[in-house]
Design a protein around this motif. Structure first.
Motif, mmCIF file in Angstrom:
data_model
loop_
_atom_site.group_PDB
_atom_site.id
_atom_site.type_symbol
_atom_site.label_atom_id
_atom_site.label_comp_id
_atom_site.label_asym_id
_atom_site.label_seq_id
_atom_site.Cartn_x
_atom_site.Cartn_y
_atom_site.Cartn_z
ATOM 1 N N LYS A 114 0.830 -1.203 0.000
ATOM 2 C CA LYS A 114 0.000 0.000 0.000
ATOM 3 C C LYS A 114 0.868 1.259 0.000
ATOM 4 N N ALA A 115 1.942 1.224 0.786
ATOM 5 C CA ALA A 115 2.823 2.389 0.849
ATOM 6 C C ALA A 115 3.451 2.670 -0.510
ATOM 7 N N GLN A 116 3.881 1.621 -1.197
ATOM 8 C CA GLN A 116 4.455 1.799 -2.531
ATOM 9 C C GLN A 116 3.403 2.331 -3.501
ATOM 10 N N ALA A 117 2.172 1.841 -3.358
ATOM 11 C CA ALA A 117 1.084 2.320 -4.219
ATOM 12 C C ALA A 117 0.831 3.802 -3.978
ATOM 13 N N ALA A 118 0.955 4.254 -2.734
ATOM 14 C CA ALA A 118 0.739 5.669 -2.434
ATOM 15 C C ALA A 118 1.734 6.543 -3.181
ATOM 16 N N ILE A 119 2.995 6.109 -3.221
ATOM 17 C CA ILE A 119 4.021 6.873 -3.941
ATOM 18 C C ILE A 119 3.696 6.907 -5.431
ATOM 19 N N GLU A 120 3.388 5.744 -5.984
ATOM 20 C CA GLU A 120 3.132 5.642 -7.423
ATOM 21 C C GLU A 120 1.881 6.421 -7.831
ATOM 22 N N LYS A 121 0.825 6.321 -7.047
ATOM 23 C CA LYS A 121 -0.426 6.991 -7.408
ATOM 24 C C LYS A 121 -0.335 8.502 -7.225
ATOM 25 N N THR A 122 0.448 8.934 -6.242
ATOM 26 C CA THR A 122 0.641 10.377 -6.075
ATOM 27 C C THR A 122 1.411 10.945 -7.260
ATOM 28 N N GLU A 123 2.468 10.256 -7.681
ATOM 29 C CA GLU A 123 3.222 10.736 -8.836
ATOM 30 C C GLU A 123 2.356 10.694 -10.093
ATOM 31 N N ALA A 124 1.526 9.661 -10.220
ATOM 32 C CA ALA A 124 0.620 9.572 -11.374
ATOM 33 C C ALA A 124 -0.385 10.723 -11.368
ATOM 34 N N PHE A 125 -0.835 11.126 -10.185
ATOM 35 C CA PHE A 125 -1.743 12.273 -10.081
ATOM 36 C C PHE A 125 -1.059 13.540 -10.571
ATOM 37 N N PHE A 126 0.186 13.730 -10.171
ATOM 38 C CA PHE A 126 0.929 14.891 -10.666
ATOM 39 C C PHE A 126 1.009 14.869 -12.186
ATOM 40 N N HIS A 127 1.310 13.703 -12.751
ATOM 41 C CA HIS A 127 1.397 13.595 -14.205
ATOM 42 C C HIS A 127 0.038 13.892 -14.856
ATOM 43 N N ALA A 128 -1.042 13.456 -14.208
ATOM 44 C CA ALA A 128 -2.378 13.657 -14.772
ATOM 45 C C ALA A 128 -2.735 15.130 -14.876
ATOM 46 N N ILE A 129 -2.145 15.953 -14.009
ATOM 47 C CA ILE A 129 -2.406 17.404 -14.090
ATOM 48 C C ILE A 129 -1.223 18.122 -14.770
ATOM 49 N N LYS A 130 -0.465 17.347 -15.538
ATOM 50 C CA LYS A 130 0.595 17.880 -16.406
ATOM 51 C C LYS A 130 1.767 18.473 -15.625
ATOM 52 N N MET A 131 2.079 17.879 -14.488
ATOM 53 C CA MET A 131 3.206 18.323 -13.689
ATOM 54 C C MET A 131 4.368 17.340 -13.849
ATOM 55 N N PRO A 132 5.489 17.766 -14.435
ATOM 56 C CA PRO A 132 6.667 16.904 -14.531
ATOM 57 C C PRO A 132 7.197 16.564 -13.134
ATOM 58 N N THR A 133 7.870 15.425 -13.025
ATOM 59 C CA THR A 133 8.371 15.004 -11.719
ATOM 60 C C THR A 133 9.854 14.617 -11.759
#
Length: 385
Positions: free
Chosen positions: A321-340
């Motif tokens: 779950k913790a790993q999923a939190a990192i991945e999904k948060t970064e995916a959310f940033f990408h979804a709003i067009k924010m480079p990471t």
């Protein structure tokens, strides 16, 4: 829950057509300096509303505050304000303008030899300031309802912060209509900035604060809810209002009461802005996954809670779950067009030498447990190329 003290004196005036209230909020005898940025308030009608509200008052203006407010620019404003006999400051703009105005307010009455020491000591030498108010036009930093300020200095490639109860705004006017004309990148940046403010105060370790945890998740859930329509260009008033109020609650001190805070993402991010010119929110989006990965074992319980409460991940181990939190948060940033990644801004490995030297020079440690030293910070950034 940890011991805490909380006081917030800012008078919030929220809603449609509230800029007209300026006439009631500022003493008629005060000489006002209106501080603003690059001129967007003149294009979107906010400037005209301010001028109308202050008609007949003694007013001077200072424009040109940068997105990362510069010390030199702020000192020009200090000089003009002192020479003009200004005794009230009105910040009209986003977090950068508000932060700059807080520094100007403190520097105008600072008795030390070098006003940069306000930043160097993080506000320890601030004992008073000129009173100020704000008209917020960009939700992001929470500066409209806190006592924080961040200022950059180009010649030394530094970006430092200070905090002082002396620079709380007397009032903040928040009319969601003022943000209807914001460009996509500013909306994106505001969402990410507010999001990271919340997780800096919540994704640490457990000290039995269920109310604060739920309050933090409520702010995050609101930001995630409004993000798609905001990024699609919606001008719906309630949507704008919910975004604006959520960003304020992300950093007005409520969700930090009694909890353990981190702020390593911000401290490392400030150096990325100072050296490479990336916007503040852009730096946070780059650093956040790296800090969470580096501190995985210490943060995994809270990360797992984030995965469940915000991202709906209900299966798997705590680690999963913790790993999923990192991945999904970064995916959310990408979804709003924010480079990471730093590489998205043209930064290469060879460009990190000065940054690593800065970490070593300061010898500071970050993180809620004080275990992110200079070497760790350098490795986190190198991992985000």
């Amino acid at each position: 829950m940890l011991n805490f003290e909380y006081q917030n004196p800012v008078h919030i005036i929220f809603g449609r057509d509230t800029i007209a209230r300026l006439n009631d909020l500022i003493d008629a005898e005060k000489k006002v300096m209106v501080v603003y940025g690059g001129g967007s308030i003149k294009r979107n009608g906010v400037y005209d509303q301010v001028v109308k509200a202050l008609a007949g008052r003694s007013v001077v203006e200072f424009g040109g505050i940068e997105p990362n407010p510069q010390f030199a620019t702020c000192m020009k404003a200090v000089k003009q304000a002192q020479e003009s006999g200004v005794d009230f400051l009105l910040a009209v703009g986003g977090g950068s303008v508000l932060d700059a105005t807080k520094f100007i307010a403190a520097a105008m009455v600072y008795e030390g030899a070098d006003p940069w020491d306000i930043l160097r000591t993080h506000g320890q030498e601030v004992t008073s300031a000129i009173p100020m108010g704000t008209v917020l036009t960009l939700p992001a930093t929470g500066s409209e309802m806190n006592a924080n300020s961040v200022i950059s200095r180009a010649e030394t490639e530094e970006k430092l912060h200070f905090t002082s109860s002396a620079v709380y705004p007397e009032f903040s006017i928040m009319d969601p209509q003022t943000i209807a004309s914001l460009p996509e990148n500013q909306i994106r940046n505001g969402i990410v900035d507010a999001f990271v403010h919340v997780v800096e105060q919540s994704i640490t370790y457990e000290v039995n604060t269920p109310l604060q945890d739920r309050q933090a998740m409520a702010v995050l859930a609101t930001l995630v809810q409004v993000a798609p329509d905001l990024m699609a260009g919606s001008k719906d008033y309630d949507l704008l209002a919910n975004f604006m109020w959520a960003a304020t609650h992300a950093l007005n001190g409520v969700i930090s009461c009694g909890v353990v805070e981190d702020w390593s993402i911000h401290m490392i991010g400030h150096e990325l802005t100072a050296f490479y010119g990336v916007a503040h929110a852009e730096s946070l989006a780059i650093v956040l996954p790296g800090v969470w990965e580096r501190c995985f074992e210490k943060k995994k319980e809270k990360l797992a809670n984030l995965a469940e409460a915000l991202w709906g991940v209900t299966s798997g181990s705590v680690d999963d779950k913790a790993q999923a939190a990192i991945e999904k948060t970064e995916a959310f940033f990408h979804a709003i067009k924010m480079p990471t990644r730093l590489g998205d801004y043209g930064v290469k490995a060879a460009d990190l030498d000065k940054l690593k030297a800065r970490f070593n020079e300061r010898g500071l440690t970050y993180g809620e447990q004080g275990d992110l030293g200079p070497e760790a910070c350098g490795e986190i950034v190198a991992g985000r190329l």
